[in-house]
Design an enzyme around this catalytic site. Structure first.
Site, PDB file in Angstrom:
ATOM      1  N   CYS A  85       0.906  -1.067  -0.039  1.00 12.12           N
ATOM      2  CA  CYS A  85      -0.129   0.057   0.023  1.00 12.12           C
ATOM      3  C   CYS A  85       0.886   1.131   0.026  1.00 12.12           C
ATOM      4  O   CYS A  85       0.259   2.486  -0.406  1.00 12.12           O
ATOM      5  CB  CYS A  85      -1.148  -0.182   1.252  1.00 12.12           C
TER       6      CYS A  85
ATOM      7  N   HIS B 206      -1.232   2.464   7.154  1.00 17.87           N
ATOM      8  CA  HIS B 206      -2.243   2.471   6.340  1.00 17.87           C
ATOM      9  C   HIS B 206      -1.560   3.994   5.458  1.00 17.87           C
ATOM     10  O   HIS B 206      -1.306   4.978   6.239  1.00 17.87           O
ATOM     11  CB  HIS B 206      -3.626   2.569   6.771  1.00 17.87           C
TER      12      HIS B 206
END
Lengths: 381, 326
Positions: free
Chosen positions: B97, B178
């Protein structure tokens, strides 16, 4: 092939909705067995046959934790906020939870029903350790649990009430005194002859295989199970910056040079570059360029590079991951790669499986010591 | 079937070298120490990556994000006739990510955009062309399957020949981050989060030019940070800007140039260590230390001290485990 349960204790299951946990009164057993080195946590009613658990959860080591449900976390006294002793099973891979309540006689002197005695806590700790995939000498733990609980129980329940442990051969029973009508002598014998629990489905086998394949990028070695393990220590705790930096200060130029050749050559090229030069972007200097740089630097400059490397987070991380590799059965491979004189090649005594856990780290450290001692001997000749 | 993606550190040096290795020219990442408009404006950022430790318990609804509005149409380029569609990909692999957020910034600010100038190089251009017709979820798949991107990403991974979850315990660090990207695209302020169903618009359409980006993104980020309890969240802000050495040269600022060169050297140093297999070095250091301790007669004390330290750590962990209950 499934083995007979490693540990069993009297427990009931609970229903829960929202935050409300309701114990189910059905008398039952909570137990753990292993298959293909993976633990299964199971529950069945005491009236059911041994190989038909109502709950059979395949555990991936480290995924689940098993702890008392406490009303005051961190308090001296371990106590559930209910009228019973509740354990909670949690998973890091999902938000699913299971609650179980201990059905053995409570041991609190004043009758506090939610209070976990040392014995109760120990049982929970053994289960948790087994779920983490730790090597637990369950027999010895059971012995200690029994001994710690002795003398507290009234005649109706006795120690046999808390838990039964089945050994591999399933024939010897750990007889304890004070077995009353609540005792599980009869049932336990059935458990002792535990047959294979319900055969694992095709799906479970595939999952297990995939999991084992994905565990390590290097060859997966399984360590000898059920060994008595010791925590020993880890490489980051041995090779602290204080220790390693003190070595650099005392080391001879020859030792410094050898250590430098085991670091990335880029570090020495950078040390050579002066502050005003534009930084080149070649990420892969040739070993020759590296060697040339090492030779061009003074011993003190080399020591400075070593010190920086030894203080770096990357070095500390690698100490941690090498420790894990040793604990996971990598000792024979690592010992050979480093040409260390590890006892019995890093395998368990009388066997062909690699050592694991703290014992492997201990054997590594001792292997280094033996190697160093032999080198000293050779130098004297 | 794609291969594995390893974890990389969320570090300005790693991201800068990663993007360069993919062929992108003249781009640098800078860590933002404080979230204020002036510092951000000084950097003249082309975008921002906001990273924080997961998991959080935020509930995502498909209809409305917690702040801003979903803009499905932007992905199709439907707002204006000559508008370039926004490049957006769904996140498929956790470890990828960071790279994914980075690429989504770069792909939306490349030379084909009217307010973008980044030269993404031929390899990434091929990838963009190849995935231009795909919906976001397929684009995400394509990214995780890209050998080029994955291999460059993995080359910056932690050097560990032994990959295991227990490494986290040993090092005490759990890097599940994240990553979310923010940029002014088509003169509009967007948030690009691969876990959301669509890009999120935070300004009026055409209401946020590149010049206005710093001033408008700061309050959005502040609102986001305020949503998390202060004790529980750790986050990082990386701004993407041009190569600051080039800017220093353009301004004739010798001091700045020297600083930036020193920074690059620092990054090269860290990177070299990151990629290095330390096993041989550790063996040598162990032998050296052992020999020294034996000679000094302090060997047993040394091992005992380490064991004590371990016992203490285990006790603390056990206590924490019990404290983790409801």
């Amino acid at each position: 092939m499934a083995s007979s349960p490693l540990i069993t204790f009297k427990a009931g299951k609970c229903a829960f909705a929202g935050r409300k946990v309701t114990p189910d009164p059905t008398p039952g057993y909570l137990y753990i067995y292993t298959e293909d080195d993976l633990p299964h946590l199971c529950w069945r009613p005491r009236s059911a046959p041994a190989n038909v658990p109502e709950i059979d959860l395949l555990m991936f080591p480290g995924d689940a934790s098993f702890h008392p449900l406490v009303k005051n976390p961190g308090a001296e006294s371990v106590e559930s906020p209910t009228s019973g002793r509740i354990f909670v099973l949690k998973f890091s891979s999902s938000s699913q939870k299971y609650y179980f309540w201990m059905q053995s006689a409570p041991q609190h002197k004043e009758g506090k029903l939610g209070w976990f005695s040392a014995r109760d806590q120990r049982i929970g700790q053994v289960i948790d350790a087994l779920l983490q995939g730790e090597d637990v000498d369950v027999e010895r733990e059971a012995q200690e649990i029994r001994e710690s609980g002795a003398g507290d129980d009234d005649e109706d329940h006795g120690d046999a009430d808390a838990m039964e442990v089945d050994q591999e051969d399933g024939l010897t029973r750990q007889e304890t005194g004070g077995a009353g009508q609540g005792a599980t002598g009869g049932d336990a014998r059935e458990e002792g002859e535990a047959t294979d629990p319900s055969p694992t489905s095709q799906d479970t086998n595939t999952i297990v295989q995939d999991f084992l394949n994905s565990l390590h990028s290097t060859q997966q070695s399984r360590t000898a199970a059920q060994q008595v393990d010791i925590p020993f220590t880890s490489l980051p705790e041995l090779l602290t910056p204080q220790t390693t930096l003190s070595w650099v200060t005392e080391a001879t130029p020859a030792q410094i040079n050898t250590a430098c050749t085991l670091l990335p050559p880029e570090l020495f090229l950078l040390a050579q570059e002066s502050a005003s030069e534009p930084s080149s972007s070649d990420p892969d200097p040739s070993p020759a360029a590296g060697m040339a740089a090492i030779e061009a630097l003074s011993t003190e400059q080399k020591k400075e590079v070593l010190r920086r490397a030894l203080r770096s987070p990357q070095f500390t991380q690698s100490l941690g991951s090498l420790t894990v590799a040793l604990r996971d059965g990598g000792l024979p491979m690592i010992g050979e790669a480093l040409r260390l004189k590890v006892h019995h090649g890093g395998l368990i005594e009388g066997g062909s499986m690699p050592l694991g856990g703290g014992k492997a780290v201990e054997a590594f450290v001792e292997g280094v010591k033996r190697t160093v001692e032999e080198e000293e001997e050779r130098m004297k000749e | 079937m794609s291969g594995g993606w390893n974890t990389i550190e969320s570090d300005a040096g790693v991201f800068t070298f990663l993007i360069e290795s993919l062929g992108v020219k003249n781009v640098q990442f800078e860590e933002l120490i404080s979230l204020d408009v002036e510092s951000l404006e000084q950097l003249q950022p082309t975008g921002i990556i906001f990273l924080f430790k997961y998991p959080t318990d935020e509930k995502h609804s498909r209809d409305k994000p917690l702040d801003g509005d979903f803009d499905y149409a932007a992905v199709e380029g439907l707002h204006r006739e000559d508008e370039k569609p926004l490049w957006f990909a769904a996140q498929t692999i956790q470890n990828a990510c960071g790279t994914q957020a980075l690429l989504s910034l770069v792909f939306n600010k490349d030379r084909t955009h009217e307010d973008g100038q980044i030269d993404i190089g031929p390899d990434l251009q091929d990838f963009v062309d190849f995935t231009s017709g795909f919906p976001p979820d397929i684009r995400g798949e394509a990214l995780s399957n890209s050998d080029l991107i994955r291999s460059v990403h993995n080359s910056f991974a932690r050097s560990s020949p032994f990959v295991s979850d227990e490494t986290h315990m040993a090092t005490g660090d759990d890097d599940v981050y994240h990553f979310i990207a923010y940029a002014s695209i088509n003169n509009t302020l967007f948030e690009l989060d691969g876990l959301q169903p669509a890009p999120i618009r935070h300004s009026e359409r055409e209401g946020c030019s590149s010049e206005q980006f710093a001033e408008q993104v700061v309050p959005v980020l502040q609102r986001r940070i305020e949503r998390y309890p202060a004790t529980e969240i750790r986050f990082n802000l990386l701004a993407m800007c041009e190569d600051l050495r080039a800017r220093a040269r353009a301004f004739g600022d010798e001091e700045m140039l020297a600083r930036e060169e020193a920074k690059r050297r620092e990054w090269r140093w860290e990177n070299a260590l990151r990629r290095h297999n330390f096993v041989g070095f550790i063996g040598e250091v162990m032998k050296g230390v052992t020999a020294q301790k034996l000679k000094e007669g302090t060997y047993d004390a040394w091992v005992e001290d380490a064991k004590k330290s371990t016992k203490k750590r285990i006790e603390e962990r056990r206590k924490k485990g019990q404290q983790g209950e409801e």
